[in-house]
Design a protein around this motif. Structure first.
Motif, PDB file in Angstrom:
ATOM      1  N   ALA A   1       0.840  -1.199   0.000  1.00  0.00           N
ATOM      2  CA  ALA A   1       0.000   0.000   0.000  1.00  0.00           C
ATOM      3  C   ALA A   1       0.871   1.244   0.000  1.00  0.00           C
ATOM      4  CB  ALA A   1      -0.940   0.017   1.213  1.00  0.00           C
ATOM      5  N   ASP A   2       0.407   2.259  -0.716  1.00  0.00           N
ATOM      6  CA  ASP A   2       1.064   3.560  -0.763  1.00  0.00           C
ATOM      7  C   ASP A   2       0.521   4.408   0.375  1.00  0.00           C
ATOM      8  OD1 ASP A   2       1.865   6.194  -1.337  1.00  0.00           O
ATOM      9  OD2 ASP A   2       1.836   5.830  -3.486  1.00  0.00           O
ATOM     10  N   MET A   3       1.396   5.000   1.180  1.00  0.00           N
ATOM     11  CA  MET A   3       0.908   5.735   2.345  1.00  0.00           C
ATOM     12  C   MET A   3       0.225   7.045   1.975  1.00  0.00           C
ATOM     13  SD  MET A   3       4.361   7.206   4.167  1.00  0.00           S
ATOM     14  CE  MET A   3       5.642   8.036   3.231  1.00  0.00           C
ATOM     15  N   THR A   4       0.297   7.465   0.721  1.00  0.00           N
ATOM     16  CA  THR A   4      -0.418   8.673   0.302  1.00  0.00           C
ATOM     17  C   THR A   4      -1.793   8.360  -0.268  1.00  0.00           C
ATOM     18  OG1 THR A   4       0.477   8.667  -1.961  1.00  0.00           O
ATOM     19  CG2 THR A   4       1.776   9.783  -0.264  1.00  0.00           C
ATOM     20  N   ASN A   5      -2.105   7.068  -0.430  1.00  0.00           N
ATOM     21  CA  ASN A   5      -3.380   6.701  -1.049  1.00  0.00           C
ATOM     22  C   ASN A   5      -3.744   5.273  -0.629  1.00  0.00           C
ATOM     23  OD1 ASN A   5      -5.655   6.551  -2.653  1.00  0.00           O
ATOM     24  ND2 ASN A   5      -4.531   6.177  -4.535  1.00  0.00           N
ATOM     25  N   PHE A   6      -4.420   5.132   0.496  1.00  0.00           N
ATOM     26  CA  PHE A   6      -4.789   3.815   0.991  1.00  0.00           C
ATOM     27  C   PHE A   6      -6.161   3.887   1.635  1.00  0.00           C
ATOM     28  CE2 PHE A   6      -2.679   6.001   4.449  1.00  0.00           C
ATOM     29  CZ  PHE A   6      -3.439   5.691   5.558  1.00  0.00           C
ATOM     30  N   HIS A   7      -6.804   2.727   1.707  1.00  0.00           N
ATOM     31  CA  HIS A   7      -8.111   2.664   2.366  1.00  0.00           C
ATOM     32  C   HIS A   7      -8.325   1.272   2.920  1.00  0.00           C
ATOM     33  CE1 HIS A   7     -12.299   3.265   3.341  1.00  0.00           C
ATOM     34  NE2 HIS A   7     -12.580   2.143   2.686  1.00  0.00           N
ATOM     35  N   PHE A   8      -8.626   1.195   4.207  1.00  0.00           N
ATOM     36  CA  PHE A   8      -8.991  -0.051   4.858  1.00  0.00           C
ATOM     37  C   PHE A   8     -10.329   0.162   5.560  1.00  0.00           C
ATOM     38  CE2 PHE A   8      -4.311   0.003   4.829  1.00  0.00           C
ATOM     39  CZ  PHE A   8      -4.075  -1.173   4.130  1.00  0.00           C
TER      40      PHE A   8
ATOM     41  N   GLU B   1      -1.872  14.945   3.234  1.00  0.00           N
ATOM     42  CA  GLU B   1      -2.865  13.937   2.862  1.00  0.00           C
ATOM     43  C   GLU B   1      -2.627  12.638   3.620  1.00  0.00           C
ATOM     44  OE1 GLU B   1      -6.095  12.067   0.898  1.00  0.00           O
ATOM     45  OE2 GLU B   1      -5.567  14.111   1.457  1.00  0.00           O
ATOM     46  N   THR B   2      -1.386  12.254   3.796  1.00  0.00           N
ATOM     47  CA  THR B   2      -1.073  11.038   4.548  1.00  0.00           C
ATOM     48  C   THR B   2      -1.526  11.160   5.994  1.00  0.00           C
ATOM     49  OG1 THR B   2       0.798  10.427   3.144  1.00  0.00           O
ATOM     50  CG2 THR B   2       0.828   9.610   5.406  1.00  0.00           C
ATOM     51  N   ILE B   3      -1.270  12.303   6.615  1.00  0.00           N
ATOM     52  CA  ILE B   3      -1.694  12.513   8.002  1.00  0.00           C
ATOM     53  C   ILE B   3      -3.219  12.530   8.086  1.00  0.00           C
ATOM     54  CG2 ILE B   3      -1.703  14.208   9.889  1.00  0.00           C
ATOM     55  CD1 ILE B   3       1.194  14.844   9.118  1.00  0.00           C
ATOM     56  N   ARG B   4      -3.881  13.096   7.090  1.00  0.00           N
ATOM     57  CA  ARG B   4      -5.346  13.104   7.070  1.00  0.00           C
ATOM     58  C   ARG B   4      -5.878  11.678   6.958  1.00  0.00           C
ATOM     59  NH1 ARG B   4      -9.566  12.418   4.185  1.00  0.00           N
ATOM     60  NH2 ARG B   4      -8.368  11.774   2.351  1.00  0.00           N
ATOM     61  N   LEU B   5      -5.305  10.879   6.031  1.00  0.00           N
ATOM     62  CA  LEU B   5      -5.744   9.500   5.851  1.00  0.00           C
ATOM     63  C   LEU B   5      -5.488   8.678   7.115  1.00  0.00           C
ATOM     64  CD1 LEU B   5      -4.541   8.702   2.217  1.00  0.00           C
ATOM     65  CD2 LEU B   5      -6.900   8.687   3.035  1.00  0.00           C
ATOM     66  N   ALA B   6      -4.324   8.878   7.719  1.00  0.00           N
ATOM     67  CA  ALA B   6      -3.993   8.131   8.938  1.00  0.00           C
ATOM     68  C   ALA B   6      -5.005   8.429  10.036  1.00  0.00           C
ATOM     69  CB  ALA B   6      -2.584   8.491   9.395  1.00  0.00           C
ATOM     70  N   THR B   7      -5.341   9.696  10.182  1.00  0.00           N
ATOM     71  CA  THR B   7      -6.306  10.096  11.205  1.00  0.00           C
ATOM     72  C   THR B   7      -7.685   9.499  10.927  1.00  0.00           C
ATOM     73  OG1 THR B   7      -5.106  12.162  11.574  1.00  0.00           O
ATOM     74  CG2 THR B   7      -7.394  12.079  12.321  1.00  0.00           C
TER      75      THR B   7
ATOM     76  N   HIS C   1       7.182  22.655  13.522  1.00  0.00           N
ATOM     77  CA  HIS C   1       6.042  23.549  13.288  1.00  0.00           C
ATOM     78  C   HIS C   1       5.177  23.044  12.140  1.00  0.00           C
ATOM     79  CE1 HIS C   1       3.702  27.252  13.127  1.00  0.00           C
ATOM     80  NE2 HIS C   1       3.940  27.293  11.821  1.00  0.00           N
ATOM     81  N   ASP C   2       5.815  22.546  11.070  1.00  0.00           N
ATOM     82  CA  ASP C   2       5.059  21.980   9.945  1.00  0.00           C
ATOM     83  C   ASP C   2       4.132  20.875  10.429  1.00  0.00           C
ATOM     84  OD1 ASP C   2       6.402  23.616   8.081  1.00  0.00           O
ATOM     85  OD2 ASP C   2       7.969  22.108   7.756  1.00  0.00           O
ATOM     86  N   LEU C   3       4.676  19.974  11.223  1.00  0.00           N
ATOM     87  CA  LEU C   3       3.900  18.822  11.673  1.00  0.00           C
ATOM     88  C   LEU C   3       2.803  19.220  12.653  1.00  0.00           C
ATOM     89  CD1 LEU C   3       6.843  16.297  12.079  1.00  0.00           C
ATOM     90  CD2 LEU C   3       5.105  16.321  10.275  1.00  0.00           C
ATOM     91  N   LEU C   4       3.099  20.155  13.523  1.00  0.00           N
ATOM     92  CA  LEU C   4       2.059  20.614  14.460  1.00  0.00           C
ATOM     93  C   LEU C   4       0.881  21.225  13.703  1.00  0.00           C
ATOM     94  CD1 LEU C   4       4.303  22.189  17.245  1.00  0.00           C
ATOM     95  CD2 LEU C   4       2.876  20.140  17.451  1.00  0.00           C
ATOM     96  N   ARG C   5       1.168  21.963  12.656  1.00  0.00           N
ATOM     97  CA  ARG C   5       0.089  22.534  11.843  1.00  0.00           C
ATOM     98  C   ARG C   5      -0.697  21.426  11.140  1.00  0.00           C
ATOM     99  NH1 ARG C   5       2.983  25.715   8.806  1.00  0.00           N
ATOM    100  NH2 ARG C   5       3.196  24.149   7.158  1.00  0.00           N
ATOM    101  N   ASP C   6       0.013  20.429  10.620  1.00  0.00           N
ATOM    102  CA  ASP C   6      -0.658  19.312   9.952  1.00  0.00           C
ATOM    103  C   ASP C   6      -1.565  18.546  10.917  1.00  0.00           C
ATOM    104  OD1 ASP C   6       0.801  20.019   7.720  1.00  0.00           O
ATOM    105  OD2 ASP C   6       2.272  18.408   7.930  1.00  0.00           O
TER     106      ASP C   6
ATOM    107  N   ALA D   1      -5.656  18.056  10.746  1.00  0.00           N
ATOM    108  CA  ALA D   1      -6.226  16.710  10.690  1.00  0.00           C
ATOM    109  C   ALA D   1      -7.152  16.417  11.859  1.00  0.00           C
ATOM    110  CB  ALA D   1      -5.107  15.675  10.640  1.00  0.00           C
ATOM    111  N   GLY D   2      -7.116  17.258  12.890  1.00  0.00           N
ATOM    112  CA  GLY D   2      -8.030  17.083  14.014  1.00  0.00           C
ATOM    113  C   GLY D   2      -7.548  16.151  15.094  1.00  0.00           C
TER     114      GLY D   2
END
Length: 244
Positions: free
Chosen positions: A103-110, A134-140, A206-211, A215-216
Motif C-alpha cells: 500500500a502507498d501511504m499517500t493513497n490507501f483505504h482499509f 494527505e497522509t496525516i489526514r488519511l492516517a487520522t 512547526h510543519d507537523l504541528l500545523r498538519d 487533521a483534528g
C-alpha cells in the motif's frame, strides 16, 4: 523491549535493509502504544505505514500488538515476509501478530479502524508538503476515537552544512546534500557496492504541528532525540490522540 533479526544472506542486498532506525525511536513508539489503556481498543490492530524491512514492526509485535504492516515496495515486504517466516520457527506467537500488505501511504483505504497508526522515521520526509498532509489526514481517518497517530521525523536545522559524509553504522556510509532554500535534501546510503539515494523534503516541528491541527488530532507527546553523529539533526517522535 526490542527485537532484532539478521536477514538471511539471500536477502542481505535488498535496498530496504539500508533503513536506519534507532533504539530511542523504537522505545518511544512502544511507550506511546502502552499509553492506550481503553479496554475497547485493546484487541484492535496497529497500522504501520512505510514499514520497510520491519525495524519497528517486529518490536511492536514483540510487545504484544497485532500489526498491519504496509509498504509501497514489494522488495521491502519480501524481506519483511522472510524475517517473519524465520521468526515462525523460534517465536511463532510474534510472527502470528503481523500481516503485510502492499500500500502507498499517500493513497490507501482499509475498512477497519485501528487503535494506532505508526509512521516510522524517514517515511514522512519522502513526501511533498501536500502529500504529507494527505497522509496525516488519511492516517487520522483510519483511527478509532481514542486511537493514536504516532509519527517520527528527522528535523534538519538551518545551520546544518550543505554537504556532509559520515559513518551511519559500521560498514554503512551516509552522504547528505542539503538545499536549505528549496527545503530539499539528497541522502545516499552506501554499504559495500550497494547504494541507495533518496530525495527528501525538510520538515520542521512547526510543519507537523500545523498538519496535526488540520487533521483534528491533539498532540500530547513529543520526544526530541538529538543525533550524536550529526549535531544539526534531531529525530522527533510525536504522539497524538484522536478525541472524536
Amino acid at each position: 523491549m526490542s527485537l532484532s533479526l539478521n536477514p538471511s544472506r539471500r536477502h542481505a542486498a535488498s535496498p530496504a535493509s539500508l533503513s536506519l532506525c534507532d533504539e530511542p525511536e523504537i522505545q518511544s513508539v512502544l511507550d506511546l502504544l502502552s499509553f492506550i489503556q481503553n479496554p475497547r481498543l485493546a484487541d484492535l490492530r496497529v497500522l504501520e505505514l512505510s514499514c520497510a524491512a520491519g525495524p519497528v514492526t517486529l518490536p511492536i509485535a514483540a510487545a504484544g500488538h497485532r500489526v498491519l504492516a504496509t509498504d509501497p515496495r514489494t522488495d521491502s515486504l519480501d524481506l519483511l515476509d522472510a524475517r517473519i517466516e524465520d521468526l515462525r520457527n523460534v517465536r511463532p506467537q510474534i510472527a502470528a501478530r503481523i500481516q503485510t500488505h502492499l500500500a502507498d501511504m499517500t493513497n490507501f483505504h482499509f475498512t477497519e479502524k485501528f487503535k494506532a497508526v505508526c509512521i516510522p522515521s524517514g517515511a514522512i520526509t519522502v513526501l511533498s508538503p501536500e502529500q504529507r498532509r494527505e497522509t496525516i489526514r488519511l492516517a487520522t481517518a483510519h483511527l478509532i476515537p481514542g486511537g493514536r497517530l504516532i509519527l517520527s521525523a528527522e528535523h534538519v536545522r538551518p545551520e546544518a552544512p550543505a554537504n556532509a559524509t559520515f559513518t551511519a553504522r559500521p560498514g554503512i556510509t551516509l552522504t547528505e546534500r542539503i538545499d536549505h532554500a528549496r527545503r530539499r535534501r539528497r541522502v545516499t546510503l552506501t554499504r559495500g557496492k550497494l547504494t541507495r539515494t533518496s530525495e527528501l523534503f525538510l520538515v520542521t516541528p512547526h510543519d507537523l504541528l500545523r498538519d496535526f491541527e488540520e487533521a483534528g488530532v491533539t498532540v500530547d507527546y513529543r520526544h526530541f532525540i538529538p543525533d550524536a553523529r550529526r549535531p544539526h539533526h534531531t529525530n522527533i517522535v510525536f504522539g497524538t490522540v484522536k478525541l472524536h
